[in-house]
Design a protein around this motif. Sequence first.
Motif, mmCIF file in Angstrom:
data_model
loop_
_atom_site.group_PDB
_atom_site.id
_atom_site.type_symbol
_atom_site.label_atom_id
_atom_site.label_comp_id
_atom_site.label_asym_id
_atom_site.label_seq_id
_atom_site.Cartn_x
_atom_site.Cartn_y
_atom_site.Cartn_z
ATOM 1 N N ALA A 197 -44.737 5.644 23.855
ATOM 2 C CA ALA A 197 -46.032 5.492 24.652
ATOM 3 C C ALA A 197 -46.128 6.669 24.797
ATOM 4 C CB ALA A 197 -45.311 4.912 26.740
ATOM 5 N N ALA A 198 -48.061 6.817 25.944
ATOM 6 C CA ALA A 198 -48.298 8.253 25.821
ATOM 7 C C ALA A 198 -48.392 8.466 27.312
ATOM 8 C CB ALA A 198 -49.573 9.219 24.924
ATOM 9 N N ASP A 199 -48.626 9.314 28.644
ATOM 10 C CA ASP A 199 -49.241 8.685 29.499
ATOM 11 C C ASP A 199 -49.151 10.570 29.965
ATOM 12 O OD1 ASP A 199 -49.844 6.669 31.868
ATOM 13 O OD2 ASP A 199 -49.767 8.569 32.625
ATOM 14 N N TYR A 200 -49.537 10.779 31.417
ATOM 15 C CA TYR A 200 -49.282 12.173 32.111
ATOM 16 C C TYR A 200 -46.856 12.551 32.050
ATOM 17 C CZ TYR A 200 -53.362 12.363 33.407
ATOM 18 O OH TYR A 200 -55.213 12.373 32.500
ATOM 19 N N TRP A 202 -49.440 2.226 24.799
ATOM 20 C CA TRP A 202 -48.724 1.796 23.651
ATOM 21 C C TRP A 202 -49.001 1.048 22.440
ATOM 22 C CZ3 TRP A 202 -43.847 1.451 25.708
ATOM 23 C CH2 TRP A 202 -43.541 1.588 27.351
ATOM 24 N N GLY A 203 -47.950 2.272 21.432
ATOM 25 C CA GLY A 203 -48.382 1.411 20.364
ATOM 26 C C GLY A 203 -48.032 -0.146 20.213
ATOM 27 N N TRP A 261 -40.460 7.342 24.382
ATOM 28 C CA TRP A 261 -39.784 6.273 23.062
ATOM 29 C C TRP A 261 -39.311 5.432 23.707
ATOM 30 C CZ3 TRP A 261 -41.083 5.760 18.806
ATOM 31 C CH2 TRP A 261 -41.300 6.528 17.449
ATOM 32 N N PHE A 262 -39.442 4.635 23.731
ATOM 33 C CA PHE A 262 -38.504 2.787 24.640
ATOM 34 C C PHE A 262 -38.134 2.517 23.573
ATOM 35 C CE2 PHE A 262 -40.300 4.659 28.739
ATOM 36 C CZ PHE A 262 -41.448 5.073 28.568
ATOM 37 N N SER A 296 -42.114 1.461 33.120
ATOM 38 C CA SER A 296 -42.742 1.635 31.862
ATOM 39 C C SER A 296 -43.995 1.246 31.897
ATOM 40 C CB SER A 296 -41.930 1.733 30.457
ATOM 41 O OG SER A 296 -41.207 0.099 30.397
ATOM 42 N N TYR A 297 -43.963 0.305 32.527
ATOM 43 C CA TYR A 297 -44.968 -1.077 32.809
ATOM 44 C C TYR A 297 -46.185 -0.110 33.050
ATOM 45 C CZ TYR A 297 -44.476 -1.501 37.794
ATOM 46 O OH TYR A 297 -44.202 -1.352 38.899
#
Length: 129
Positions: free
Chosen positions: A97-100, A119-120, A36-37, A113-114
């Motif tokens: 956001a989703a990632d490893y 991203w939603g 969460w950002f 974060s970029y």
Amino acid sequence: EVHVVESGGGSVQTGGSLRLSCAASGFTFDDYAIGWFRQAPGKEREGVSYYSKSSGSTYYADSVKGRFTISSDNAKNTIYLQMNSLKPEDTAVYYCAADYSHQIRHAMVSDTSYKLEVWGQGTPVTVSS
């Protein structure tokens, strides 16, 4: 295709609570961590919290520690961010956001974060005094 969709934002008064949801599709939490950002007007995006099922870890920024709680419902493929004791300085658009896991973890404490993959659209939170 991989997607995340946020919901649950709104307007509350100082001291109020909101629960944000991040619904994931196209992947499971075994594959990707969720972060969460938030971005307040005129400010840089900052990391708030993350959850990694693969490493069994969570993280909270100092500014939200003790007030926010991240949790998961694996059956619904959804991550929640319970926000209590909200303050005006929590006002921002909140994104998941989703990632490893290592990418999310690094993005929490750096300006990377970029680089995150998914991203939603964001959900706005306004806390009035």
